[in-house]
Design an enzyme around this catalytic site. Structure first.
Site, PDB file in Angstrom:
ATOM      1  N   LEU A 194       0.816  -1.213   0.000  1.00  0.00           N
ATOM      2  CA  LEU A 194       0.000   0.000   0.000  1.00  0.00           C
ATOM      3  C   LEU A 194       0.852   1.267   0.000  1.00  0.00           C
ATOM      4  O   LEU A 194       0.513   2.261  -0.634  1.00  0.00           O
ATOM      5  CB  LEU A 194      -0.937  -0.025   1.217  1.00  0.00           C
ATOM      6  CG  LEU A 194      -2.166   0.873   1.110  1.00  0.00           C
ATOM      7  CD1 LEU A 194      -3.030   0.453  -0.076  1.00  0.00           C
ATOM      8  CD2 LEU A 194      -2.966   0.840   2.389  1.00  0.00           C
ATOM      9  N   CYS A 195       1.994   1.222   0.713  1.00  0.00           N
ATOM     10  CA  CYS A 195       2.787   2.447   0.790  1.00  0.00           C
ATOM     11  C   CYS A 195       3.395   2.788  -0.572  1.00  0.00           C
ATOM     12  O   CYS A 195       3.537   3.953  -0.926  1.00  0.00           O
ATOM     13  CB  CYS A 195       3.865   2.326   1.869  1.00  0.00           C
ATOM     14  SG  CYS A 195       5.040   1.023   1.549  1.00  0.00           S
ATOM     15  N   THR A 196       3.727   1.747  -1.364  1.00  0.00           N
ATOM     16  CA  THR A 196       4.219   2.004  -2.720  1.00  0.00           C
ATOM     17  C   THR A 196       3.119   2.655  -3.555  1.00  0.00           C
ATOM     18  O   THR A 196       3.347   3.652  -4.250  1.00  0.00           O
ATOM     19  CB  THR A 196       4.652   0.684  -3.391  1.00  0.00           C
ATOM     20  OG1 THR A 196       5.643   0.076  -2.600  1.00  0.00           O
ATOM     21  CG2 THR A 196       5.184   0.923  -4.787  1.00  0.00           C
ATOM     22  N   ASN A 226       2.551   6.268  -2.015  1.00  0.00           N
ATOM     23  CA  ASN A 226       3.621   7.271  -1.921  1.00  0.00           C
ATOM     24  C   ASN A 226       4.678   7.212  -3.017  1.00  0.00           C
ATOM     25  O   ASN A 226       5.164   8.235  -3.455  1.00  0.00           O
ATOM     26  CB  ASN A 226       4.320   7.146  -0.566  1.00  0.00           C
ATOM     27  CG  ASN A 226       3.332   7.242   0.571  1.00  0.00           C
ATOM     28  OD1 ASN A 226       2.405   8.050   0.516  1.00  0.00           O
ATOM     29  ND2 ASN A 226       3.494   6.395   1.566  1.00  0.00           N
TER      30      ASN A 226
END
Lengths: 442, 532
Positions: A210-212, A215
């Site tokens: 999810l962070c990829t 962000n």
């Protein structure tokens, strides 16, 4: 009457040659006679699961291998993108039930064949339905559905004093394709490797952190996933969930993904890619489906007639570089969740720290379980207690608070038995918790 | 709101219908398929099933040549023939049924035997992109094989008998740009960075990074940095042996600051890249062989775009010392800007090399006097991108194989595990059909005498080849006589799917075709491919 019989004698001349003549390479039990053809035409009852790419081919293959009592089950309706391979369907059939259209096509084309359609989910039927078949053939694209029917056929097995009653075995022949690759396998439930014995043969689905996505997107897929997971729920343009078959939805996701990718200088967002990611599309072509389905049908014919020794037990196929096949014997897993008679135990390293939601994660994420949304119950002091069930709304609400409690807080102890129900099996799995003993200083 | 985008061609009805296969061979592959003309000789179950898997994905047109009439036995194994067709021309009945599958495909038929057709219209079979024959007698196979060989038209010969299947591809030359290899190693060329890449990589000093910066830098940058360190400590040489690569891997691992306890994802990736990505960039042997091919060196006005582009590639390799870079990077854990700037460097380099190859190819083509549009930019781009996976296939003529006294078949016969014995049996079977005008075992009361006759014919073949006649067991001969020419639908359908895909490979010039004989044994569910 006799003339009619003469016709059918001639018509099935191809099959009669291999069934009524002895052969040096046939199964040791094989006794050539005209009764075998009679058996497959009048008595032998088959179930084909799935009327898609493999299913259409399977129905045709089985009907022309002499089988007449065939049931087919499929919950899907026909779409335009099916027509490049699902040859029993035409433009005007779009929107109709796959099972129904396929059945009536075969019945019209192959005289005497009686295909019975079931326009529903496999989970809509119980043991009494599945028990009526001699063999089950699967042409599915879903691992969950494969595991479910696998579990069903295992639950039909009869053990007497620990010995398997051979007559309770319903063989399962499973085919699968992806692009130019495929597999065909023969499963004798309780005897040879089952679907759950070989779960590690299925590659895990690609997921992006999810962070990829949020962000540091780098791939066009990251941009599409962002729109799908974050932007859609936030903006909710049609006040509904994403419908991959609605071109307006796809177009919206395409435009937003393109915007996001432009913002990050990422190239490669196309309409086709968006569709592929949103619908999780698996490429498919007529030729591979034809090969795999026909291999499965050949195995059904072998099992039903004993004319040859069936495949033992797994074949992989690939025709990207020449034509490659490889057969091997997949091994039965000694402590298989589905087919072993061994009670399952789960080692809990830190019962004081482990919360119920961690236990849930184990069932979903560990390679051995790969469950979807397991519901957990247990017995405490002889009384049934629901720990967590996500699939029923009011129970979910009532049990949600348990998720953050530790196993000890929930009253679970070393040796407690947990009953796990999941989409991947019609049977409830019983798992005994084994608490790791505290390190004792010696 | 975004401006209304023009209706994408990807949403056309045709694209939607063919979506699942377009993801495999692309719009350019589909275009070739839609322009193709296929001829099927003999609408057996095997034949119609092959056409089915070609009509569905949308070939341009097919023609069936078959002089037989539909029999009851045909109806028992051929899905495209039913009771109402009995007595009709088999070519006509099959054509009509197959056309129902796809309204985009045209089809016609000739209700006559292939040898008659060859006699009446000499070049008839030269008008197709691929010829597929099933159940073809040897006496027709020989002249047709010779004719198609000299016309350089791909020819697929198939047979399905009982549990046994055979597919033979005859083609003089076939070239492939997109072979779609399964596992491609990244093409990073870190041993020979071009100036702009070097400048970019050297301005990043990985060794002074703090925790946050460390997590943002792509594996490629990390790898380059420590590779320089390794080279400076090892006389400027790249790590070659396992031990040397281990040393480089350890340098990367040891860069972990003491306050962190696990190596970050991007550093793990850099460690993984060591094995395949720090090798010396060179021209792979199979490509060098193509570049040294006579057709690449001695171009003529007739040279195909493939060979003209190979000649351009040869020039380029001679001046640059390497193949053009592929230009795509695998995903690497990193922040967006660092990754994208690297990706753009690789893309730009690939683009400029493509331009250069395109210019060279156009120049060569012009110097040969070819038309100005002989080389297209799109094709040059594709060629450049796939320069490391090019494939040239040269086959053998079936007629030569049948007339040879020492076929390569004999080499495999000594291996008891080999399926080659089936080839010998099939050759015997074809001799039998030519001699007795029936399949061995076709009639119930002839099985035993036919076993003897077939054994004699097979023995004769083996003696001609100088092989021991015991190479083929009596049981094998018996088994094929048991079949009596029976065509089992599910066995034919396996072969048909395979043959259809081979045809698609030949038309689209994608994927590698079989070389050159495929044998399928449905008894044991095994297969083998032999070069004959």
């Amino acid at each position: 009457m006799s003339e009619h019989q003469g016709v059918s004698q001639k018509r099935w001349g191809h099959l009669r040659k291999v069934l009524e003549r002895p052969g040096p390479f046939s199964h040791p039990d094989f006794e050539p006679s005209s009764e075998i053809l009679d058996f497959i035409m009048t008595t032998c009852k088959l179930l084909v699961i799935g009327a898609g790419g493999l299913g259409c081919e399977l129905l045709k293959d089985l009907a022309l291998m002499g089988f007449k009592q065939i049931h087919v089950i499929d919950m899907d309706t026909i779409e335009l993108s099916n027509l490049n391979r699902q040859f029993l369907f035409r433009q005007e059939d779009i929107g109709s039930s796959k099972a129904e259209v396929a059945a009536s096509f075969i019945n019209r084309k192959v005289k005497g064949c009686q295909v019975t359609p079931h326009f529903c989910k496999i989970q809509d039927y119980d043991e009494t339905f599945y028990r009526q078949f001699h063999l089950v053939v699967c042409g599915l694209d879903s691992i969950v559905a494969r595991r479910w029917i696998n579990g069903m056929l295992i639950s039909l097995l009869n053990y007497e004093d620990g010995t398997l009653d051979q007559t309770s075995i319903i063989p399962m022949i499973d085919g699968g394709t992806e692009g130019f690759k495929g597999h065909a396998r023969v499963i004798l439930p309780g005897v040879s490797a089952c679907i759950d014995c070989t779960l590690d043969l299925y590659p895990p689905q690609i997921t992006y952190p999810l962070c990829t996505i949020a962000n540091t997107p780098r791939l066009p897929e990251h941009c599409i996933e962002y729109v799908k997971i974050i932007q859609w729920p936030k903006e909710n343009p049609w006040g509904s969930l994403i419908d991959g078959d609605d071109p307006q939805h796809i177009l919206w996701i395409y435009e937003k993904s393109l915007e996001r990718s432009t913002q990050f200088n990422i190239v490669g967002v196309t309409y086709r890619l968006v569709q592929g990611v949103v619908k999780n599309i698996i490429p498919a072509v007529a030729s591979t489906n034809a090969v795999i389905a026909a291999m499965c049908a050949t195995e059904v014919f072998k099992l039903a007639t004993s004319c040859c020794v069936p495949l033992n037990n797994y074949l992989v196929f690939n025709d990207v570089d020449g034509i490659y096949t490889y057969t091997f014997e997949a091994e039965k897993k000694e402590n298989c969740l589905a087919c072993s008679q061994i009670p399952q135990t789960l080692l809990i390293q830190d019962p004081e720290q482990m919360k119920l939601k961690n236990l849930l994660d184990v069932f979903c994420e560990s390679a051995a379980y790969q469950m979807k949304n397991p519901g957990l119950t247990t017995y405490i002091n002889g009384k049934n207690k629901t720990l967590y069930i996500s699939t029923i709304k009011n129970i979910e609400e009532k049990t949600r608070e348990n998720l953050t409690k530790t196993l000890l807080e929930l009253g679970l102890q070393d040796g407690s038995e947990i009953m796990v129900a999941d989409l991947t099996s019609p049977n409830v799995l019983s798992v005994r918790l084994k608490f790791a003993s505290k390190n004792v200083d010696t | 709101m975004s401006s209304p985008s023009p209706k994408s061609p990807e949403q056309s009805e045709k694209s939607r219908k063919y979506d699942r296969q377009l993801r495999l061979w692309g719009d350019h592959g589909q275009k070739l398929l839609e322009g193709s003309k296929i001829c099927l000789i003999n609408a057996t179950a095997l034949g119609t099933e092959i056409l089915k898997s070609l009509v569905l994905p949308g070939i341009g047109a097919f023609t069936i040549v078959d002089g037989e009439k539909v029999t009851e036995e045909d109806v028992g194994c051929n899905f495209f023939l039913d009771e109402t067709h009995i007595g009709m021309s088999r070519a006509q009945a099959a054509t009509e049924s197959l056309l129902e599958l796809n309204r985009d495909v045209r089809g016609d038929y000739i209700d006559d035997f292939p040898d008659h057709v060859m006699l009446h219209t000499q070049d008839f079979f030269n008008n197709f992109n691929v010829i597929i024959a099933t159940a073809l007698p040897e006496k027709v196979l020989m002249p047709l094989s010779k004719q198609l060989w000299s016309a350089n038209i791909p020819f697929l010969v198939c047979r399905s008998v009982g549990f046994l299947g055979y597919v033979r591809l005859q083609i003089k030359e076939h070239t492939v740009i997109e072979t779609h290899p399964d596992n491609e190693t990244p093409d990073l060329q870190l041993d020979r960075p071009w100036p702009s890449l070097m400048e970019h990589l050297e301005q990043v000093d990985v060794s002074n990074f703090g925790t946050k910066e460390r997590s943002h830098v792509p594996a490629l940058t990390i790898l380059y940095h420590y590779l320089q360190q390794f080279k400076s400590e090892n006389g400027g040489l790249l790590p070659k042996t396992h031990a040397e690569k281990d040393k480089l891997r350890n340098i990367i691992r040891n860069s972990l600051p003491s306050e962190n306890d696990i190596l970050e994802e991007n550093y793990e990736q850099a460690v993984k890249f060591v094995n395949v990505c720090v090798n010396c960039t060179c021209v792979p042997n199979h490509i060098q062989k193509i570049l040294d091919d006579e057709l690449c060196i001695n171009l003529t006005f007739e040279s195909s775009p493939f060979w003209v582009m190979c000649a351009a590639l040869r020039e380029m390799v001679q001046s640059e010392g390497a193949l053009p870079i592929r230009g795509s990077l695998p995903d690497m854990a990193a922040d967006t800007a660092s990754f994208i700037s690297l990706q753009q460097l690789y893309m730009r380099q690939a683009h400029s090399q493509m331009e250069s190859l395109y210019r060279r190819a156009v120049q060569i083509s012009r110097s040969l006097g070819q038309s100005t549009d002989a080389i297209t930019e799109a094709e040059a781009k594709l060629f450049c991108k796939h320069a490391s996976e090019l494939h040239v296939f040269r086959g053998k003529c079936i007629a030569d194989e049948y007339q040879s006294n020492s076929p390569s078949a004999s080499l495999h016969l000594e291996d008891p595990e080999s399926l080659m014995f089936y080839y010998v049996i099939l050759r015997g079977l074809e001799s039998f059909i030519d001699e007795y005008n029936a399949y061995p075992g076709q009639y119930d009361d002839h099985v035993e005498p036919d076993v003897l006759k077939l054994k004699t014919l097979i023995g004769k073949l083996l003696t001609e080849w100088g092989c021991p006649t015991v190479a083929i067991s009596d049981d094998r001969v018996h088994e094929v006589c048991r079949y009596g020419g029976a065509e089992l639908h599910s066995v034919s359908a396996v072969l048909a799917g395979c043959t259809a895909h081979e045809t698609i490979k030949l038309i689209t010039h994608q994927f590698k075709p079989i070389n050159n004989t495929f044998i399928y044994d449905a008894i044991t569910s095994t297969s083998a491919t032999f070069v004959l």
